[in-house]
Design a protein around this motif. Structure first.
Motif, short mmCIF file in Angstrom:
data_model
loop_
_atom_site.label_atom_id
_atom_site.label_comp_id
_atom_site.label_asym_id
_atom_site.label_seq_id
_atom_site.Cartn_x
_atom_site.Cartn_y
_atom_site.Cartn_z
N VAL A 83 -80.07 -58.01 24.76
CA VAL A 83 -79.76 -58.73 26.00
C VAL A 83 -80.83 -59.76 26.33
O VAL A 83 -80.51 -60.92 26.61
N GLU A 84 -82.10 -59.39 26.31
CA GLU A 84 -83.17 -60.30 26.71
C GLU A 84 -83.25 -61.59 25.90
O GLU A 84 -83.59 -62.63 26.45
N PRO A 85 -82.94 -61.58 24.60
CA PRO A 85 -82.95 -62.87 23.89
C PRO A 85 -81.92 -63.86 24.44
O PRO A 85 -82.08 -65.08 24.31
N ILE A 86 -80.87 -63.35 25.07
CA ILE A 86 -79.82 -64.21 25.63
C ILE A 86 -80.02 -64.39 27.13
O ILE A 86 -79.89 -65.48 27.66
N TYR A 87 -80.34 -63.29 27.81
CA TYR A 87 -80.51 -63.28 29.27
C TYR A 87 -81.88 -62.69 29.56
O TYR A 87 -82.06 -61.47 29.60
N ALA A 88 -82.88 -63.57 29.73
CA ALA A 88 -84.29 -63.18 29.79
C ALA A 88 -84.63 -62.04 30.74
O ALA A 88 -85.45 -61.20 30.40
N PRO A 89 -84.03 -61.94 31.94
CA PRO A 89 -84.41 -60.83 32.81
C PRO A 89 -84.01 -59.45 32.27
O PRO A 89 -84.51 -58.44 32.72
N GLY A 90 -83.11 -59.41 31.30
CA GLY A 90 -82.68 -58.12 30.76
C GLY A 90 -81.72 -57.42 31.70
O GLY A 90 -81.13 -58.02 32.58
N LEU A 91 -81.57 -56.12 31.48
CA LEU A 91 -80.63 -55.33 32.27
C LEU A 91 -81.38 -54.47 33.28
O LEU A 91 -82.38 -53.85 32.95
N ASP A 92 -80.85 -54.41 34.49
CA ASP A 92 -81.35 -53.44 35.45
C ASP A 92 -80.50 -52.18 35.30
O ASP A 92 -79.63 -52.11 34.43
N ALA A 93 -80.72 -51.19 36.14
CA ALA A 93 -79.99 -49.92 36.01
C ALA A 93 -78.48 -50.10 36.15
O ALA A 93 -77.71 -49.51 35.39
N SER A 94 -78.05 -50.94 37.08
CA SER A 94 -76.60 -51.14 37.25
C SER A 94 -76.02 -51.90 36.06
O SER A 94 -74.89 -51.63 35.64
N GLY A 95 -76.77 -52.82 35.50
CA GLY A 95 -76.31 -53.55 34.32
C GLY A 95 -76.17 -52.64 33.12
O GLY A 95 -75.24 -52.78 32.31
N GLU A 96 -77.09 -51.68 32.98
CA GLU A 96 -77.00 -50.71 31.89
C GLU A 96 -75.74 -49.86 32.03
O GLU A 96 -75.07 -49.57 31.04
N ILE A 97 -75.42 -49.46 33.25
CA ILE A 97 -74.22 -48.65 33.49
C ILE A 97 -72.97 -49.45 33.16
O ILE A 97 -72.05 -48.95 32.51
N VAL A 98 -72.93 -50.70 33.58
CA VAL A 98 -71.77 -51.55 33.29
C VAL A 98 -71.60 -51.71 31.78
O VAL A 98 -70.49 -51.57 31.25
N LEU A 99 -72.69 -51.97 31.08
CA LEU A 99 -72.62 -52.10 29.62
C LEU A 99 -72.16 -50.80 28.97
O LEU A 99 -71.32 -50.82 28.07
#
Length: 132
Positions: A83-99
């Protein structure tokens, strides 16, 4: 040097497993012989990720980076390498759950497709045998 190579090897294997979980779903659904291998990889990963337990491979990799004298990355493996190479901030906890929900739905969808296809094939075979 050995710790660095070991950390890189763990990261490589981890990445290949992550790609196999996503890309292997349609392959396993269409190639019957691949399904046991796919399930052998997916079920332990699901058992770790669904209850949100720490991934053993991530823990090992980070410890090996420490032993190699490097500061390990923050967060999870998928966020760091995919994720970070494309979207620098990376995933937060809610983003991880969505993924996790998206990948789980993707895999379950392909497994359901495989089960339905095999059920139809068995039903058609039974109909052919009964007609003769």
């Amino acid at each position: 040097m050995a710790a660095w190579l070991a950390a890189a090897a763990v990261a490589l294997v981890h990445g290949l497993l992550a790609v196999f979980v996503v890309m292997g779903a349609p392959l396993a659904a269409r190639r019957r012989r691949m399904m046991p291998w796919y399930l052998a990889v997916v079920l332990p990963i699901a058992a770790i990720n669904i209850p949100r337990l720490p991934c053993v491979l991530t823990v090992w990799e980070k410890e090996l980076w420490r032993l190699a004298g490097r500061t390990p990355y923050d967060g999870g493996f998928i966020s760091h390498y995919f994720v970070e190479p494309i979207y620098a901030p990376g995933l937060d906890a809610s983003g991880e759950i969505v993924l996790l929900v998206i990948v789980t739905a993707w895999c379950l969808g392909w497994l359901a497709y495989a089960a339905a296809t095999r059920r139809r094939a068995r039903s058609a075979a039974r109909s052919t045998v009964a007609a003769t």
